[in-house]
Design an enzyme around this catalytic site. Structure first.
Site, PDB file in Angstrom:
ATOM      1  N   PHE A   1      -2.374   2.749   0.317  1.00 17.42           N
ATOM      2  CA  PHE A   1      -1.538   3.863   0.782  1.00 17.42           C
ATOM      3  C   PHE A   1      -0.175   3.875   0.084  1.00 17.42           C
ATOM      4  CE2 PHE A   1       1.571   4.527   4.473  1.00 17.42           C
ATOM      5  CZ  PHE A   1       1.813   5.859   4.143  1.00 17.42           C
TER       6      PHE A   1
ATOM      7  N   THR B   1      -9.559  -1.599   1.274  1.00 20.99           N
ATOM      8  CA  THR B   1      -9.040  -0.496   2.109  1.00 20.99           C
ATOM      9  C   THR B   1      -8.476   0.613   1.226  1.00 20.99           C
ATOM     10  OG1 THR B   1      -6.942  -1.690   2.314  1.00 20.99           O
ATOM     11  CG2 THR B   1      -8.500  -1.911   4.136  1.00 20.99           C
TER      12      THR B   1
ATOM     13  N   TYR C   1       0.453 -11.277  12.175  1.00 22.09           N
ATOM     14  CA  TYR C   1       0.930 -10.421  11.088  1.00 22.09           C
ATOM     15  C   TYR C   1       2.442 -10.561  10.900  1.00 22.09           C
ATOM     16  CZ  TYR C   1       2.131  -6.124   8.600  1.00 22.09           C
ATOM     17  OH  TYR C   1       2.643  -5.231   7.697  1.00 22.09           O
TER      18      TYR C   1
ATOM     19  N   ASN D   1       7.785   1.938  10.317  1.00 25.64           N
ATOM     20  CA  ASN D   1       6.425   2.493  10.352  1.00 25.64           C
ATOM     21  C   ASN D   1       6.245   3.577   9.297  1.00 25.64           C
ATOM     22  OD1 ASN D   1       6.775   1.020  12.933  1.00 25.64           O
ATOM     23  ND2 ASN D   1       4.695   1.752  13.264  1.00 25.64           N
TER      24      ASN D   1
ATOM     25  N   ARG E   1      -1.848  -2.634  23.622  1.00 21.33           N
ATOM     26  CA  ARG E   1      -2.369  -3.517  22.580  1.00 21.33           C
ATOM     27  C   ARG E   1      -1.721  -4.899  22.674  1.00 21.33           C
ATOM     28  NH1 ARG E   1      -1.079  -1.694  16.558  1.00 21.33           N
ATOM     29  NH2 ARG E   1      -2.548  -0.015  17.038  1.00 21.33           N
TER      30      ARG E   1
HETATM   31  C1  UD1 Z   1       2.981  -0.836  11.750  1.00 26.53           C
HETATM   32  C2  UD1 Z   1       2.195  -1.157  10.499  1.00 26.53           C
HETATM   33  C3  UD1 Z   1       2.574  -2.492  10.005  1.00 26.53           C
HETATM   34  C4  UD1 Z   1       4.078  -2.484   9.785  1.00 26.53           C
HETATM   35  C5  UD1 Z   1       4.762  -2.232  11.116  1.00 26.53           C
HETATM   36  C6  UD1 Z   1       6.270  -2.184  10.964  1.00 26.53           C
HETATM   37  C7  UD1 Z   1       0.085  -0.042  10.260  1.00 26.53           C
HETATM   38  C8  UD1 Z   1      -1.382  -0.092  10.521  1.00 26.53           C
HETATM   39  N1  UD1 Z   1       0.766  -1.082  10.744  1.00 26.53           N
HETATM   40  O1  UD1 Z   1       2.569  -1.666  12.848  1.00 26.53           O
HETATM   41  O2  UD1 Z   1       1.897  -2.768   8.780  1.00 26.53           O
HETATM   42  O3  UD1 Z   1       4.489  -3.664   9.209  1.00 26.53           O
HETATM   43  O4  UD1 Z   1       4.351  -0.973  11.587  1.00 26.53           O
HETATM   44  O5  UD1 Z   1       6.862  -1.850  12.184  1.00 26.53           O
HETATM   45  O6  UD1 Z   1       0.604   0.878   9.677  1.00 26.53           O
HETATM   46  N2  UD1 Z   1      -0.979   3.339  18.999  1.00 26.53           N
HETATM   47  C9  UD1 Z   1      -1.530   4.144  19.970  1.00 26.53           C
HETATM   48  N3  UD1 Z   1      -2.747   4.714  19.721  1.00 26.53           N
HETATM   49  C10 UD1 Z   1      -3.438   4.503  18.561  1.00 26.53           C
HETATM   50  C11 UD1 Z   1      -2.852   3.689  17.560  1.00 26.53           C
HETATM   51  C12 UD1 Z   1      -1.627   3.118  17.833  1.00 26.53           C
HETATM   52  O7  UD1 Z   1      -0.949   4.357  21.018  1.00 26.53           O
HETATM   53  O8  UD1 Z   1      -4.543   5.063  18.399  1.00 26.53           O
HETATM   54  C13 UD1 Z   1       0.332   2.729  19.275  1.00 26.53           C
HETATM   55  C14 UD1 Z   1       0.305   1.210  19.134  1.00 26.53           C
HETATM   56  O9  UD1 Z   1      -0.074   0.579  20.329  1.00 26.53           O
HETATM   57  C15 UD1 Z   1       1.758   0.925  18.784  1.00 26.53           C
HETATM   58  C16 UD1 Z   1       2.178   2.174  17.996  1.00 26.53           C
HETATM   59  O10 UD1 Z   1       1.227   3.184  18.281  1.00 26.53           O
HETATM   60  O11 UD1 Z   1       2.548   0.823  19.932  1.00 26.53           O
HETATM   61  C17 UD1 Z   1       2.209   1.956  16.507  1.00 26.53           C
HETATM   62  O12 UD1 Z   1       0.999   1.365  16.105  1.00 26.53           O
HETATM   63  P1  UD1 Z   1       0.582   1.222  14.570  1.00 26.53           P
HETATM   64  O13 UD1 Z   1       0.662   2.523  13.900  1.00 26.53           O
HETATM   65  O14 UD1 Z   1      -0.719   0.500  14.527  1.00 26.53           O
HETATM   66  O15 UD1 Z   1       1.761   0.370  13.930  1.00 26.53           O
HETATM   67  P2  UD1 Z   1       2.493  -0.999  14.315  1.00 26.53           P
HETATM   68  O16 UD1 Z   1       1.650  -1.885  15.147  1.00 26.53           O
HETATM   69  O17 UD1 Z   1       3.852  -0.648  14.800  1.00 26.53           O
END
Ligand code: UD1
Length: 388
Positions: free
Chosen positions: A19, A42, A185, A214, A309
């Site tokens: 990405f 990926t 991580y 993010n 999570r």
């Molecule tokens: C992300 C990055 C990580 C980066 C970090 C920096 C990804 C996959 N991970 O982690 O590499 O280093 O930010 O802060 O990009 N959520 C939902 N529903 C979903 C998916 C996610 O509610 O279907 C929530 C998660 O519980 C979390 C938030 O959205 O609270 C963000 O999740 P995610 O996008 O996976 O990113 P991070 O865990 O913050």
């Protein structure tokens, strides 16, 4: 048109098919000899098919930047000519190999001036499921990269993460804040980040660690790829948008074009041996994000909640003053505009974009962004300075 800041270099982008890596390749390839090391687990080769028409600019640094002259050879960033003056065919050399394989890395890095180390297993959730496997890719391989950079006398810009902070004591979180990662991580990224700085101190290797908040944008896809791409897919299919937990957790979402620009700054600064936050300075709750994405798509998806999570952090928002001061880095793309352009761009084909999001104007500071955020009520709740 601005001048390319990095040109006539031999550059390796690890994870260049992924990405963020592929956007970086896109910015660099017309002006440099670019190599990509990727196992395409990926990432994908399709991500590299549009590099002949770069979407994001590898533009010249501001006066706060030190330029790239210290690395020797090549042109000066400030008078390097017009960005239309591309001298390379824009196609990177692809080395299909795993970042954990020292031989593949050695081959890819031979003779390089600069390495952007983007290869990683980015899923926090997956690192909880398989800590040792993610450690191999995120940490062991990063040490290989640092050692290889020493061999080649190359500068290294490494992808660190906001995950190093864990639950911050206060927001915005600055680079000097306590680091207490909540997931394997985050631990791996913290170790990478510290190794990068120690390699500068111990071996005089020019390193910069960028703590991404993010990141989002075109080509972010797959089941573990980030909440914005997941919500977008769900909204497009009118499936339920799945919020993990109460949705009150917040994140600082930064567009990939801004992440690319931070990398270019990091590759040209004199202020090496440091870690910098790469975020916008704003934060948005996951619930507001769900509504924003649903509205942008025009979807009728219901918003549902499921279990929070494990290892998730509650709040995150970058203090961007150090990157602004030392790198001359400011973000240009606001969340609402970034999401709207993402919806438009990925409507037909993932990531094949011709229209970058509208930028907010250069040099926009955090205060201005917060002001704008108030004018865009969909994106944000009022700022709260402490964790709740
Ligand atoms: C992300 C990055 C990580 C980066 C970090 C920096 C990804 C996959 N991970 O982690 O590499 O280093 O930010 O802060 O990009 N959520 C939902 N529903 C979903 C998916 C996610 O509610 O279907 C929530 C998660 O519980 C979390 C938030 O959205 O609270 C963000 O999740 P995610 O996008 O996976 O990113 P991070 O865990 O913050």
């Amino acid at each position: 048109m601005t001048s390319p800041a990095i040109r006539d270099r031999t550059v390796l982008v690890t994870g260049g098919g992924g990405f963020i890596g592929s956007h970086l390749v896109e910015a660099l390839a017309p002006y440099n000899d670019v190599r990509v090391l990727d196992n395409f687990s990926t990432g994908s080769r399709d991500n590299l098919s549009s590099v002949t028409s770069p979407q994001w600019t590898n533009d010249a640094p501001t006066s706060a930047d030190g330029g790239f002259d210290d690395a020797g050879g090549g042109g000066d960033a400030g008078d390097a000519g017009d960005a239309g003056d591309a001298r390379y065919d824009g196609s990177p050399t692809i080395i299909d190999g795993d970042i954990t394989d020292p031989m593949a890395l050695q081959r890819a890095a031979r003779g390089v001036d600069l390495i952007f180390h983007q290869a990683a297993l980015v899923s926090v959730a997956k690192s909880v499921d398989a800590p040792r496997r993610s450690n191999e890719t995120n940490l062991d391989a990063s040490l290989l990269v640092l050692d290889q950079a020493r061999q080649e006398d190359a500068r290294v810009v490494l992808a660190s993460s906001a995950a190093v902070y864990g639950h911050p004591d206060e927001l915005p979180v600055s680079e000097t804040a306590r680091t207490e990662p909540t997931s394997p991580y985050g631990i791996q990224k913290l170790a990478l980040d510290q190794y990068a700085r120690r390699y500068h101190e111990l071996y005089d290797l020019p390193t910069v660690a960028l703590r991404y908040f993010n990141a989002y944008g075109p080509r972010q896809q797959g089941p573990y790829s980030g909440v914005i791409s997941t919500f977008l897919e769900q909204a497009r299919s009118d499936d339920p948008i799945t919020i993990e937990g109460d949705g009150e957790q917040t994140r600082d979402f930064v567009h990939v074009s801004d992440v690319v620009r931070a990398n270019i700054r990091a590759a040209t600064t004199d202020a090496v041996g440091e870690a910098y936050n790469v975020g916008t300075g704003d934060r948005t709750s996951i619930r507001d994000l769900a509504e924003l994405v649903r509205d942008a798509v025009g979807s009728s998806s219901p918003i549902v909640h499921r279990e929070p999570r494990p290892g998730d952090i509650r709040h995150s928002r970058a203090d961007v003053s150090k990157a602004s001061r030392e790198l001359g880095f400011e973000t240009r793309v606001g969340l609402e505009s970034g999401i709207r352009s993402l919806v438009a761009e990925t409507g037909s084909e993932q990531g094949r974009s011709t229209s970058p999001p509208q930028e907010q104007g250069q040099g926009q500071g955090q205060g201005q962004q917060q002001q704008q955020q108030q004018q865009q009520p969909l994106t944000a709740r009022p700022e709260r300075q402490s964790q709740d």
